[in-house]
Motif scaffolding. Structure first.
Motif, PDB file in Angstrom:
ATOM      1  N   THR A   1       0.855  -1.185   0.000  1.00  0.00           N
ATOM      2  CA  THR A   1       0.000   0.000   0.000  1.00  0.00           C
ATOM      3  C   THR A   1       0.893   1.238   0.000  1.00  0.00           C
ATOM      4  N   GLU A   2       0.290   2.403  -0.176  1.00  0.00           N
ATOM      5  CA  GLU A   2       1.062   3.644  -0.108  1.00  0.00           C
ATOM      6  C   GLU A   2       1.722   3.808   1.264  1.00  0.00           C
ATOM      7  N   TYR A   3       0.954   3.508   2.320  1.00  0.00           N
ATOM      8  CA  TYR A   3       1.500   3.603   3.674  1.00  0.00           C
ATOM      9  C   TYR A   3       2.657   2.622   3.864  1.00  0.00           C
ATOM     10  N   GLU A   4       2.496   1.431   3.340  1.00  0.00           N
ATOM     11  CA  GLU A   4       3.517   0.402   3.505  1.00  0.00           C
ATOM     12  C   GLU A   4       4.839   0.835   2.888  1.00  0.00           C
ATOM     13  N   GLU A   5       4.775   1.423   1.708  1.00  0.00           N
ATOM     14  CA  GLU A   5       5.992   1.915   1.068  1.00  0.00           C
ATOM     15  C   GLU A   5       6.659   2.985   1.928  1.00  0.00           C
ATOM     16  N   LYS A   6       5.849   3.883   2.438  1.00  0.00           N
ATOM     17  CA  LYS A   6       6.355   4.984   3.249  1.00  0.00           C
ATOM     18  C   LYS A   6       7.039   4.485   4.515  1.00  0.00           C
ATOM     19  N   PHE A   7       6.368   3.599   5.228  1.00  0.00           N
ATOM     20  CA  PHE A   7       6.910   3.142   6.506  1.00  0.00           C
ATOM     21  C   PHE A   7       8.099   2.201   6.329  1.00  0.00           C
ATOM     22  N   SER A   8       8.046   1.347   5.328  1.00  0.00           N
ATOM     23  CA  SER A   8       9.143   0.405   5.125  1.00  0.00           C
ATOM     24  C   SER A   8      10.418   1.130   4.699  1.00  0.00           C
ATOM     25  N   GLN A   9      10.270   2.241   3.961  1.00  0.00           N
ATOM     26  CA  GLN A   9      11.441   3.030   3.573  1.00  0.00           C
ATOM     27  C   GLN A   9      12.129   3.640   4.784  1.00  0.00           C
ATOM     28  N   LYS A  10      11.372   3.822   5.862  1.00  0.00           N
ATOM     29  CA  LYS A  10      11.938   4.347   7.103  1.00  0.00           C
ATOM     30  C   LYS A  10      12.544   3.238   7.963  1.00  0.00           C
ATOM     31  N   GLY A  11      12.473   2.016   7.478  1.00  0.00           N
ATOM     32  CA  GLY A  11      13.048   0.897   8.204  1.00  0.00           C
ATOM     33  C   GLY A  11      12.130   0.268   9.229  1.00  0.00           C
ATOM     34  N   GLN A  12      10.863   0.676   9.246  1.00  0.00           N
ATOM     35  CA  GLN A  12       9.921   0.114  10.206  1.00  0.00           C
ATOM     36  C   GLN A  12       9.467  -1.274   9.755  1.00  0.00           C
ATOM     37  N   PRO A  13       9.391  -2.237  10.667  1.00  0.00           N
ATOM     38  CA  PRO A  13       8.903  -3.566  10.294  1.00  0.00           C
ATOM     39  C   PRO A  13       7.418  -3.527   9.965  1.00  0.00           C
ATOM     40  N   ILE A  14       7.029  -4.385   9.051  1.00  0.00           N
ATOM     41  CA  ILE A  14       5.630  -4.516   8.674  1.00  0.00           C
ATOM     42  C   ILE A  14       5.120  -5.836   9.246  1.00  0.00           C
ATOM     43  N   TYR A  15       4.017  -5.758   9.967  1.00  0.00           N
ATOM     44  CA  TYR A  15       3.423  -6.937  10.596  1.00  0.00           C
ATOM     45  C   TYR A  15       2.251  -7.432   9.751  1.00  0.00           C
ATOM     46  N   ARG A  16       2.070  -8.741   9.709  1.00  0.00           N
ATOM     47  CA  ARG A  16       0.981  -9.310   8.912  1.00  0.00           C
ATOM     48  C   ARG A  16       0.444 -10.572   9.581  1.00  0.00           C
ATOM     49  N   LEU A  17      -0.851 -10.786   9.458  1.00  0.00           N
ATOM     50  CA  LEU A  17      -1.441 -12.039   9.927  1.00  0.00           C
ATOM     51  C   LEU A  17      -2.522 -12.499   8.965  1.00  0.00           C
ATOM     52  N   GLU A  18      -2.721 -13.796   8.959  1.00  0.00           N
ATOM     53  CA  GLU A  18      -3.835 -14.415   8.250  1.00  0.00           C
ATOM     54  C   GLU A  18      -4.600 -15.237   9.273  1.00  0.00           C
ATOM     55  N   ALA A  19      -5.901 -15.012   9.357  1.00  0.00           N
ATOM     56  CA  ALA A  19      -6.739 -15.742  10.310  1.00  0.00           C
ATOM     57  C   ALA A  19      -7.964 -16.277   9.601  1.00  0.00           C
ATOM     58  N   VAL A  20      -8.492 -17.382  10.113  1.00  0.00           N
ATOM     59  CA  VAL A  20      -9.606 -18.071   9.453  1.00  0.00           C
ATOM     60  C   VAL A  20     -10.818 -18.095  10.372  1.00  0.00           C
ATOM     61  N   PHE A  21     -11.962 -17.722   9.812  1.00  0.00           N
ATOM     62  CA  PHE A  21     -13.225 -17.846  10.554  1.00  0.00           C
ATOM     63  C   PHE A  21     -13.615 -19.321  10.621  1.00  0.00           C
ATOM     64  N   HIS A  22     -14.264 -19.681  11.705  1.00  0.00           N
ATOM     65  CA  HIS A  22     -14.686 -21.074  11.868  1.00  0.00           C
ATOM     66  C   HIS A  22     -15.893 -21.390  10.987  1.00  0.00           C
ATOM     67  N   GLU A  23     -16.120 -22.654  10.798  1.00  0.00           N
ATOM     68  CA  GLU A  23     -17.316 -23.100  10.082  1.00  0.00           C
ATOM     69  C   GLU A  23     -18.547 -22.573  10.796  1.00  0.00           C
ATOM     70  N   LYS A  24     -19.500 -22.070  10.033  1.00  0.00           N
ATOM     71  CA  LYS A  24     -20.706 -21.515  10.651  1.00  0.00           C
ATOM     72  C   LYS A  24     -21.642 -22.632  11.113  1.00  0.00           C
ATOM     73  N   ASP A  25     -22.304 -22.358  12.239  1.00  0.00           N
ATOM     74  CA  ASP A  25     -23.259 -23.337  12.771  1.00  0.00           C
ATOM     75  C   ASP A  25     -24.432 -23.498  11.808  1.00  0.00           C
ATOM     76  N   LYS A  26     -24.855 -24.721  11.615  1.00  0.00           N
ATOM     77  CA  LYS A  26     -25.997 -24.979  10.740  1.00  0.00           C
ATOM     78  C   LYS A  26     -27.275 -25.008  11.566  1.00  0.00           C
ATOM     79  N   ALA A  27     -28.172 -24.122  11.227  1.00  0.00           N
ATOM     80  CA  ALA A  27     -29.439 -24.057  11.961  1.00  0.00           C
ATOM     81  C   ALA A  27     -30.392 -25.150  11.509  1.00  0.00           C
TER      82      ALA A  27
END
Length: 217
Positions: free
Chosen positions: A191-217
Motif C-alpha cells: 500500500t502507499e503507507y507500507e511503502e512509506k513506513f518500510s522506507q523508514k526501516g519500520q517492520p511490517i506486521y501481517r497475519l492471516e486468520a480463518v473464521f470457523h465453520e458456521k453453525d448450521k441451523a
C-alpha cells in the motif's frame, strides 16, 4: 493522514456508477452481477488511495475485488486509477465499514483485507479499531464459512491487539509475520503507507486468520 479536497470529486463519483457506488443496498446478495465474471469476491475495508486493491485486481484477474472507503478524497484517487485501467474485476464502495451487512448478504464474501487501519491507540477508542470484536462479527456475517481475514500494519500495538482480538473471537491463526519484508513471503503488494513506513526501516506486521465453520441451523 489528512487528504486534500479534490474539486469535482463528488460529481465524478456520481457520474461513474458503473465503477463506484455510494449506496449498495440494492446490490446486497447480487454483487456478482456487477462483474464481468462470477468469481471469488475479496474486499478491502479501508482502501485509502487504492494502490493495493488496484494492483491486486491487475495481478489476479480470476478474483473479483471490492475496495471500500469512507473518505471521498481518498476513494476518488482509486476511481481515477480505475478510469484509466478499466479493470473488469474491480468495484468501489463509498460507505462506512461498520455497515457492511447493509450492503453484503450473508456468506457473500470470500476474503477480507485490512491494511494499515487507523490504530486508535486510546483505550476509549477501542471500539473503532477494525479488529474490534463487533467488526469481526460483521466480517464473519458477510463471509463464507472458513473465509480468511488478512491484516497488515506498521503499528506494533495494533498488531498485538489484533492478534489477541482474533484469537479471543475464536478465529484460527493461519500465519503470522513480525517482519514481512524480511521474510520468505512472496507476492506481497504494498500500500502507499507500507511503502512509506518500510522506507523508514519500520517492520511490517501481517497475519492471516480463518473464521470457523458456521453453525448450521
Amino acid at each position: 493522514m489528512r487528504l486534500r479536497n479534490k474539486p469535482g470529486a463528488k460529481e465524478t463519483i456520481l457520474n461513474h456508477p458503473e465503477y463506484i457506488l455510494t449506496d449498495a443496498s440494492d446490490w446486497r446478495g447480487q454483487w456478482q452481477k456487477r462483474f464481468e465474471k462470477t468469481q471469488p469476491i475479496h474486499i478491502e475495508v479501508g482502501s485509502g488511495k487504492g494502490q493495493f486493491i488496484v494492483e491486486m485486481a491487475k495481478a489476479n484477474p480470476e478474483i473479483n475485488y471490492i475496495g471500500i472507503e469512507l473518505q471521498t478524497n481518498a476513494i476518488i484517487s482509486i476511481l481515477e486509477k480505475q478510469l484509466e485501467e478499466k479493470l473488469p474485476n474491480l468495484q468501489l464502495l463509498l460507505v462506512n465499514g461498520a455497515d457492511l451487512t447493509d450492503y453484503f448478504a450473508d456468506s457473500e464474501v470470500d476474503l477480507v483485507y485490512l491494511n494499515f487501519s487507523d490504530p486508535w491507540p486510546k483505550t476509549r477508542h477501542e471500539k473503532r479499531r477494525l479488529t474490534y470484536h463487533t467488526f469481526l462479527k460483521t466480517y464473519e456475517t458477510i463471509a463464507k464459512p472458513k473465509a480468511e481475514l488478512h491484516f497488515k500494519t506498521d503499528n506494533q500495538g495494533l498488531f498485538e491487539y489484533s492478534l489477541a482480538s482474533v484469537t479471543w473471537y475464536g478465529m484460527t491463526l493461519k500465519r503470522v509475520w513480525l517482519d514481512l519484508h524480511h521474510s520468505d513471503y512472496e507476492g506481497n503488494i504494498m500500500t502507499e503507507y507500507e511503502e512509506k513506513f518500510s522506507q523508514k526501516g519500520q517492520p511490517i506486521y501481517r497475519l492471516e486468520a480463518v473464521f470457523h465453520e458456521k453453525d448450521k441451523a
